[in-house]
Design a protein around this motif. Structure first.
Motif, PDB file in Angstrom:
ATOM      1  N   LEU A  11       7.835  39.072  33.898  1.00 53.57           N
ATOM      2  CA  LEU A  11       8.928  38.452  33.326  1.00 53.57           C
ATOM      3  C   LEU A  11       9.796  37.613  34.029  1.00 53.57           C
ATOM      4  O   LEU A  11      10.460  39.117  34.356  1.00 53.57           O
ATOM      5  CB  LEU A  11       8.848  38.926  31.322  1.00 53.57           C
ATOM      6  CG  LEU A  11       9.732  37.974  30.986  1.00 53.57           C
ATOM      7  CD1 LEU A  11       9.471  36.927  30.445  1.00 53.57           C
ATOM      8  CD2 LEU A  11      10.044  39.345  29.697  1.00 53.57           C
ATOM      9  N   ALA A  42      -1.298  26.635  31.639  1.00 60.86           N
ATOM     10  CA  ALA A  42      -1.177  27.858  30.295  1.00 60.86           C
ATOM     11  C   ALA A  42      -1.418  26.902  28.782  1.00 60.86           C
ATOM     12  O   ALA A  42      -2.610  25.900  28.371  1.00 60.86           O
ATOM     13  CB  ALA A  42       0.626  26.108  30.340  1.00 60.86           C
ATOM     14  N   PRO A  89      11.105  27.373  32.498  1.00 53.78           N
ATOM     15  CA  PRO A  89      10.034  27.932  31.466  1.00 53.78           C
ATOM     16  C   PRO A  89       8.843  27.065  31.244  1.00 53.78           C
ATOM     17  O   PRO A  89       7.590  27.920  31.319  1.00 53.78           O
ATOM     18  CB  PRO A  89      11.273  27.348  30.221  1.00 53.78           C
ATOM     19  CG  PRO A  89      12.671  27.246  30.590  1.00 53.78           C
ATOM     20  CD  PRO A  89      12.542  27.411  32.193  1.00 53.78           C
ATOM     21  N   THR A  92       5.871  28.434  33.235  1.00 51.32           N
ATOM     22  CA  THR A  92       5.054  30.186  32.041  1.00 51.32           C
ATOM     23  C   THR A  92       3.855  29.502  31.608  1.00 51.32           C
ATOM     24  O   THR A  92       3.024  28.709  31.869  1.00 51.32           O
ATOM     25  CB  THR A  92       5.108  29.522  30.796  1.00 51.32           C
ATOM     26  OG1 THR A  92       7.070  30.693  31.419  1.00 51.32           O
ATOM     27  CG2 THR A  92       4.706  31.260  29.618  1.00 51.32           C
ATOM     28  N   GLN A 116      -0.512  36.508  34.453  1.00 51.97           N
ATOM     29  CA  GLN A 116       0.613  35.969  33.478  1.00 51.97           C
ATOM     30  C   GLN A 116       2.201  36.117  34.138  1.00 51.97           C
ATOM     31  O   GLN A 116       2.779  37.215  34.915  1.00 51.97           O
ATOM     32  CB  GLN A 116       0.576  37.201  32.523  1.00 51.97           C
ATOM     33  CG  GLN A 116       1.794  36.088  31.126  1.00 51.97           C
ATOM     34  CD  GLN A 116       1.041  35.527  30.664  1.00 51.97           C
ATOM     35  OE1 GLN A 116       0.106  34.478  30.597  1.00 51.97           O
ATOM     36  NE2 GLN A 116       1.871  33.860  30.841  1.00 51.97           N
ATOM     37  N   THR A 118       5.789  34.694  32.857  1.00 52.85           N
ATOM     38  CA  THR A 118       6.498  34.253  31.807  1.00 52.85           C
ATOM     39  C   THR A 118       8.132  34.232  32.386  1.00 52.85           C
ATOM     40  O   THR A 118       8.755  34.825  32.549  1.00 52.85           O
ATOM     41  CB  THR A 118       6.072  35.270  30.751  1.00 52.85           C
ATOM     42  OG1 THR A 118       5.096  34.935  30.463  1.00 52.85           O
ATOM     43  CG2 THR A 118       7.548  34.950  29.093  1.00 52.85           C
ATOM     44  N   SER A 120      11.820  33.574  30.923  1.00 52.73           N
ATOM     45  CA  SER A 120      12.377  33.272  29.490  1.00 52.73           C
ATOM     46  C   SER A 120      13.143  31.905  30.282  1.00 52.73           C
ATOM     47  O   SER A 120      14.662  32.094  30.809  1.00 52.73           O
ATOM     48  CB  SER A 120      12.368  34.541  29.206  1.00 52.73           C
ATOM     49  OG  SER A 120      13.392  35.112  29.690  1.00 52.73           O
TER      50      SER A 120
END
Length: 121
Positions: A11, A42, A89, A92, A116, A118, A120
């Protein structure tokens, strides 16, 4: 049998950076991948090519990541890396590595499980 393993996802805030790693390996030595590539998928979207690199150093990038992402390889270790800067973003996704060899006798086309990423806002 060749296995591919990704690492380095996580993240991060928009504008940040991440570096993904991909290792191609087997029970013994393996034929050097002809191409190593990063794809991403995605939710609800098709899998798309992010970047690829041949063993000779030729690269290809999706337009959406040009100037922000850089693919590199360590041919001696059968590894590929994806340096991702200025993340957005919309980056992601699950990032998957593919290693492919077109060797006539020891060819392969192998995917990793994915990692993954991600971003933000």
């Amino acid at each position: 049998q060749v296995q591919v393993q990704e690492s380095g996802g996580g993240l991060v805030q928009a504008g940040g950076s991440l570096r993904l790693s991909c290792a191609a390996s087997g029970s013994g030595s393996i034929v050097r991948p002809t191409v190593m590539a990063w794809y991403r998928q995605a939710p609800g979207n098709q899998r798309e090519l992010v970047a690829s690199m041949t063993s000779g150093g030729s690269t290809n990038y999706a337009d959406s990541v040009k100037g922000r992402f850089t693919i590199s390889r360590d041919n001696g270790k059968n590894m590929a890396y994806l340096q991702m800067n200025s993340l957005k973003p919309e980056d992601t996704a699950v990032y998957l590595c593919n290693a492919k060899s077109d060797n006539k006798w020891f060819g392969y086309d192998t995917w990793g499980q994915g990692t993954q990423v991600t971003v933000s806002s």
